[in-house]
Motif scaffolding. Sequence first.
Motif, PDB file in Angstrom:
ATOM      1  N   LEU A   1       0.770  -1.138  -0.014  1.00 27.31           N
ATOM      2  CA  LEU A   1      -0.175   0.177  -0.075  1.00 27.31           C
ATOM      3  C   LEU A   1       1.025   1.107  -0.098  1.00 27.31           C
ATOM      4  O   LEU A   1       1.730   1.238   0.893  1.00 27.31           O
ATOM      5  N   LEU A   2       0.566   2.214  -0.822  1.00 26.33           N
ATOM      6  CA  LEU A   2       1.254   3.302  -1.118  1.00 26.33           C
ATOM      7  C   LEU A   2       0.305   4.633  -0.541  1.00 26.33           C
ATOM      8  O   LEU A   2      -0.689   4.720  -0.706  1.00 26.33           O
ATOM      9  N   LEU A   3       1.074   5.298   0.761  1.00 27.48           N
ATOM     10  CA  LEU A   3       0.243   6.333   1.258  1.00 27.48           C
ATOM     11  C   LEU A   3       0.736   7.577   0.510  1.00 27.48           C
ATOM     12  O   LEU A   3       1.825   7.962   0.629  1.00 27.48           O
ATOM     13  N   ARG A   4      -0.121   8.410   0.027  1.00 25.76           N
ATOM     14  CA  ARG A   4       0.286   9.672  -0.945  1.00 25.76           C
ATOM     15  C   ARG A   4       0.299  10.795   0.286  1.00 25.76           C
ATOM     16  O   ARG A   4      -0.160  10.485   1.429  1.00 25.76           O
TER      17      ARG A   4
ATOM     18  N   VAL B   1      -0.973  -9.748   9.039  1.00 23.67           N
ATOM     19  CA  VAL B   1      -1.585  -8.658   9.266  1.00 23.67           C
ATOM     20  C   VAL B   1      -2.792  -8.509   8.730  1.00 23.67           C
ATOM     21  O   VAL B   1      -3.989  -8.203   9.423  1.00 23.67           O
ATOM     22  N   THR B   2      -2.921  -8.804   7.461  1.00 26.52           N
ATOM     23  CA  THR B   2      -4.186  -8.735   6.791  1.00 26.52           C
ATOM     24  C   THR B   2      -5.381  -9.462   7.144  1.00 26.52           C
ATOM     25  O   THR B   2      -6.644  -9.276   7.452  1.00 26.52           O
TER      26      THR B   2
ATOM     27  N   LEU C   1     -12.040  -9.835   9.937  1.00 25.92           N
ATOM     28  CA  LEU C   1     -10.502 -10.006   9.652  1.00 25.92           C
ATOM     29  C   LEU C   1     -10.205  -8.649   9.610  1.00 25.92           C
ATOM     30  O   LEU C   1     -11.089  -7.504   9.242  1.00 25.92           O
ATOM     31  N   LEU C   2      -8.924  -8.153  10.105  1.00 28.64           N
ATOM     32  CA  LEU C   2      -8.492  -6.822  10.096  1.00 28.64           C
ATOM     33  C   LEU C   2      -8.442  -6.115   8.741  1.00 28.64           C
ATOM     34  O   LEU C   2      -8.991  -4.857   8.853  1.00 28.64           O
ATOM     35  N   ASP C   3      -8.484  -6.642   7.696  1.00 29.48           N
ATOM     36  CA  ASP C   3      -8.466  -6.016   6.162  1.00 29.48           C
ATOM     37  C   ASP C   3      -9.914  -5.923   5.676  1.00 29.48           C
ATOM     38  O   ASP C   3      -9.844  -5.828   4.419  1.00 29.48           O
ATOM     39  N   ASP C   4     -10.949  -6.681   6.501  1.00 32.18           N
ATOM     40  CA  ASP C   4     -12.129  -6.283   5.804  1.00 32.18           C
ATOM     41  C   ASP C   4     -12.570  -5.043   5.363  1.00 32.18           C
ATOM     42  O   ASP C   4     -12.362  -4.144   6.339  1.00 32.18           O
TER      43      ASP C   4
ATOM     44  N   LEU D   1      -6.970  -2.153   6.403  1.00 32.13           N
ATOM     45  CA  LEU D   1      -5.594  -1.651   6.489  1.00 32.13           C
ATOM     46  C   LEU D   1      -5.437  -0.658   5.939  1.00 32.13           C
ATOM     47  O   LEU D   1      -4.641   0.388   6.257  1.00 32.13           O
ATOM     48  N   SER D   2      -6.021  -0.191   4.605  1.00 29.36           N
ATOM     49  CA  SER D   2      -5.870   0.940   4.021  1.00 29.36           C
ATOM     50  C   SER D   2      -6.499   2.111   4.762  1.00 29.36           C
ATOM     51  O   SER D   2      -5.739   3.223   4.926  1.00 29.36           O
ATOM     52  N   GLU D   3      -7.537   1.770   5.612  1.00 27.51           N
ATOM     53  CA  GLU D   3      -8.225   3.146   6.507  1.00 27.51           C
ATOM     54  C   GLU D   3      -7.143   3.249   7.626  1.00 27.51           C
ATOM     55  O   GLU D   3      -7.061   4.536   8.026  1.00 27.51           O
ATOM     56  N   LEU D   4      -6.544   2.285   8.137  1.00 26.09           N
ATOM     57  CA  LEU D   4      -5.543   2.445   9.129  1.00 26.09           C
ATOM     58  C   LEU D   4      -4.194   3.134   8.597  1.00 26.09           C
ATOM     59  O   LEU D   4      -3.691   4.171   9.308  1.00 26.09           O
ATOM     60  N   LEU D   5      -3.822   3.105   7.385  1.00 28.57           N
ATOM     61  CA  LEU D   5      -2.605   3.586   7.001  1.00 28.57           C
ATOM     62  C   LEU D   5      -2.915   5.075   6.642  1.00 28.57           C
ATOM     63  O   LEU D   5      -2.130   5.945   6.635  1.00 28.57           O
TER      64      LEU D   5
END
Length: 822
Positions: free
Chosen positions: A710-713, A756-757, A765-768, A772-776
């Motif tokens: 995942l890339l965080l802009r 993690v996911t 699951l954590l990535d449901d 994970l994108s929301e966390l990042l």
Amino acid sequence: MDTTRVSSTAFDGTPHAPAHARKFVRQVLGEWRLSHLAEDAVLLTSELVTNAVVHAGTGVELTCRLDVDASPPKLEIEVDDHHPTRTLPAGEAVPHEGDGTLSTSGRGLALAGMLADAWGVTYTRTAKRVWVRMELGEGCDMQDHVSCPPCLVPGPVTPPLDTLHVGVVICDLDGVVESWNPEAEQLLGWNREQAIGRSLKELVAWRGHGPYALSLTDTLSLGRWRGEARMRHRDGALVAVYVSQLRARGHAGERRAIWMIVSSDHRFVLTPPSAPLRREAGRRIKDLLDRDMPFTELLATIVQIVQVSSGGDAAYVLLATEGGSRFGVAAGVGATAGLVGVLATGVFSPERKSSTMVEDLLAGDVELAQQLRARSLACAPLLVGGEVVGHLVVTDAQPSRFDQELTVSLQHIADQVAVTVQRERLAEQDRAHRGRLSFLAEAGELLAGVHDEELIAALTAQLVVPKIATWAAVYLTDLTGMTRLAHVWHSEERHNADLRKSLPSIPRTALTEISWPVGPENVLAFPLLTQGRSHGALVIGRAESTLPLELADLLADLCRLVALNLHTAMLYTRQATTSRVLQRSLLPMRVAPMPGLESAVVYEPAEEGADVGGDFYDLFTVADHWCFALGDVCGSGPEAAAVTGLARHAVRLLAKEHYTVADIFDRLNHALLDEGEEGRFLSLLCGELTPLPQGGALCTIASAGHPSPLLLRQDGDVQPMATPQLLLGIESTARFYVESFELAPEEVLLCVTDGVTERRNGDRLLDDRDGLSELLSTCTGLSAHAVAERVRHAVETFAAEPSQDDVALLVIKANAALRKVR
């Protein structure tokens, strides 16, 4: 008829003469039924014989003479030496009968003046005789001292009554002192103001006997109680006292505990008439069996009666072990130090159903003679329903000490007590079994899951002190065979340092051969053995001279439990060491520095105690760019770690040879298929970072079945940056491709494994729903280390139970224009 009784003997003028003389006088007075005079008579004899040996230096003749026709009847003890020219010490007059004047020199003669009714010195041509006379008292039919069974004549009360102090202490049931009389102050030194308001726990050095003993608080709640204790004098010394407790109601109706206290020397003031004051041993035993007393006290009283009536050095009660083939020490009195556990010998055979006398043990059983420290032995079986359930035993250090008359008397006592002992023993065994299981369960629960040998040693020592022993020490033996003192614990913690100094820190000999320091306690050592290997020993010090069979069995079980836990701790330590060594080969010792980039790594194996599992990471330099990899082998633990080693080293080696990312995947895919281990698939994320002149880096990346990075802009937008391809190790014809994107300054790349996911909380699951994108997206502006820690914390707290999968994540952040790698 001449009713005078005379008994004589002779000794060499050696330092052992006083001890032989004391034993002779005690034996003679026992035969003449004058045991009530024994203490004074033995003391006088010891002093007179000592003086004769010291001042004359010759052989000594000792004569005991009982004249029952005299008025009053009298006992005379005469000590002759063979150096008549040696007189009394200078300045000391020779008294006549009844002369009360004494010189203060010569301790033995001063004692004669205090304890005897008359004394004197007679000279002949060849000898000097010192004699003492003790009158037996008027009004007693002394004919009984000539014909058996005789009566006992009450003797003088010792010690002197002018030293008697009867302290009275009243306290509440919490043990707080509320009343303290002047006699208690005389006995213990604390005045009323100092004592009132204190807790008895500060004044009493309370020590229970055995694992099931009552605490001080429990004792205070009893309606009545009598027993020995030690109390602290104001000067800090411990005073041996005898306590008689009664619980009563105060003015306001509250319960109070009343203690009457005397010194142990005056315990006869508070105790009921003792069994030895009965006419004969048989009647004493009958009276004993009519009482209701604890089993241990019953056995202790039986052996005391047996020793006194036999005149031996020591007496024991042996009881059959489970199965009945061997016999263990249940109680003992006399010279019993070191006698522990089971005695397996032909003398105490379950088939021997009649009394036995051995004149000299050294001639037939040297090992038993050494155990008992005796040469003469007499024993009688305890028979119940035709089965031998135990033995009464008497021993003496001298050979040919006993006769057949004693064995008959011993068998008579055994027949009287056998049924009662067996009945009480079965009841005690049932109680002890329940207590033993409870104790071992408590010990097992306390030691369970403890993988530190030092902590196991500390817990073991504190398990047995003060329930079983006054102090305990634990020795540990490592894999090289080196033994060391690991932990010591004393019931009085202030003695811990002195105890450690007195014990050998690193024994140079086997623990079974060490001569332990001599002290007030008897020292016993128990090996810590499991699977044929010694892990050390548990060493304890006990005030009691014998260790009952039940306690010996309990300690043996405890030592096996401790040894098993030490063995488990050793295996755990070995596995942890192996894992650490393996980790050094499977994971990079350090991450390569990247100028202008920040990196952070989190790595947590799922298996407890492991340092490496199926996940791996790497970040290293190749020519003018950096390479990074994050992989996950199917499974976890050491088996997965073997494939991890192959994958990480293959990626680094191929990258150093300038293979592209796609070629690395192709070569590694074939290598895994060549291994031929079914079910060992590999997901892998691998990429290259090449610095750009305007800042940031060009990232070329490929994903073989791995979660997309995942890339965080800078604006908080999060995008997946790689398309998952086929897992490695599945299909030999698979072809892999790469994708490229630009990592601009202040942007963050997050790479994770499925630990993690797929972190699970119930069905979620954590990535449901792109969790994970929301966390990042909430990590804008954070450093790489801060982002890694936030994700790690989110994984850990996502569910209450620990993660069941390995967790690895790699965070890379571009901070400024990159400098070329040299």
